[in-house]
Scaffold this active site. Sequence first.
Site, mmCIF file in Angstrom:
data_model
loop_
_atom_site.group_PDB
_atom_site.id
_atom_site.type_symbol
_atom_site.label_atom_id
_atom_site.label_comp_id
_atom_site.label_asym_id
_atom_site.label_seq_id
_atom_site.Cartn_x
_atom_site.Cartn_y
_atom_site.Cartn_z
ATOM 1 C CD GLU A 149 -2.551 1.256 2.665
ATOM 2 O OE1 GLU A 149 -3.405 2.161 2.819
ATOM 3 O OE2 GLU A 149 -2.309 0.400 3.536
ATOM 4 C CD GLU A 155 -0.559 8.044 7.131
ATOM 5 O OE1 GLU A 155 -0.505 6.811 6.947
ATOM 6 O OE2 GLU A 155 -1.632 8.645 7.298
ATOM 7 C CG ASP A 182 -6.656 4.107 2.158
ATOM 8 O OD1 ASP A 182 -7.506 4.989 1.933
ATOM 9 O OD2 ASP A 182 -6.401 3.709 3.306
ATOM 10 C CB THR A 183 -10.420 6.238 -1.650
ATOM 11 O OG1 THR A 183 -11.020 6.158 -0.347
ATOM 12 C CG2 THR A 183 -10.891 5.085 -2.521
ATOM 13 C CG HIS A 185 -3.046 6.706 1.813
ATOM 14 N ND1 HIS A 185 -2.575 7.518 2.809
ATOM 15 C CD2 HIS A 185 -3.384 5.544 2.410
ATOM 16 C CE1 HIS A 185 -2.608 6.883 3.962
ATOM 17 N NE2 HIS A 185 -3.100 5.676 3.747
ATOM 18 N NE ARG A 214 -7.437 7.294 6.840
ATOM 19 C CZ ARG A 214 -7.175 6.235 6.089
ATOM 20 N NH1 ARG A 214 -8.160 5.581 5.512
ATOM 21 N NH2 ARG A 214 -5.948 5.826 5.882
ATOM 22 C CD GLU A 243 -7.134 1.682 6.779
ATOM 23 O OE1 GLU A 243 -6.316 0.904 7.302
ATOM 24 O OE2 GLU A 243 -6.821 2.524 5.917
#
Length: 289
Positions: A149, A155, A182-183, A185, A214, A243
Amino acid sequence: MHRPIGVNTWVWESPLTDANLPPLLARIADLGFEAVELPLEHEGDFTAGTVREALAGLRPWIVGAMAPGRELVLADDDVVLRTQRYLSACIQLAHDVGAPAVCGPFYSHTGRLWRMDAAEREQAYAQLRRNLAPLAAEAEAAGVVLGIEPLNRYETSLLNTTAQALEALGPLLGHGVGLALDTYHLHLEERSSAQAVRAAGEHLVHLQVCGNDRGAPGGDQTDWTGIFDALDAVGYTGALNIESFTAHNASIATAAAVWRALAPTQDQLAEQGLAFLRAARDRTRGGHP
């Protein structure tokens, strides 16, 4: 094209354990989800037998947590070995519970940042491939894929975009290794989230979804129409797994920088996301609105 809709247990709890896993999975099934992401934060937190008994028809995916001290690049040999052992445990768990993939930022601990010139980046990518290679072989033998990922610039400084991940992973792709996107990011790092999905193509093995804040997917700034069109274009049939995180757990809130509640309750966050994803998926039965 039916994509199961799932949710990560981090929406409610951290860490996931044999004690809290059964009631939490029952709650997730009762809410109407079809899949679940199970984060293994430490080896032995929960066991395959407990998962199998508690799934209640949910399709499982395993996700890893790259805490400080877990490194596959620019680290001492003993640190790399410990990290490989942890990821081996994740692979074995995935095999034992019937999960198709183990996903996460499997290169360095989340929040580790450093500057690199082009030559240094190339060296880091080569080191990542070397240290992932035995894990890729292990995953392939177990019938599991490691979904690597990319994360946003706050991060990590190693893999931020789909293009970087494709370059870094190169020959490992399709041999026990794929991409997990991951949408959240994508929204921060890509000029077009939809184009990033298309670029991942056949190597996309997992997709995590949430709003750009988020919170629950839907009603936010994300180009959901474009993303769903792109998923159709690349033939993605995996899960759409929400998530998000609870602000009520100190360790996870700090790790994910969640400083405020993202919905009135965590159940409402999950329910709102599920309703949006279900409506979007079912509107044309092709997976897009």
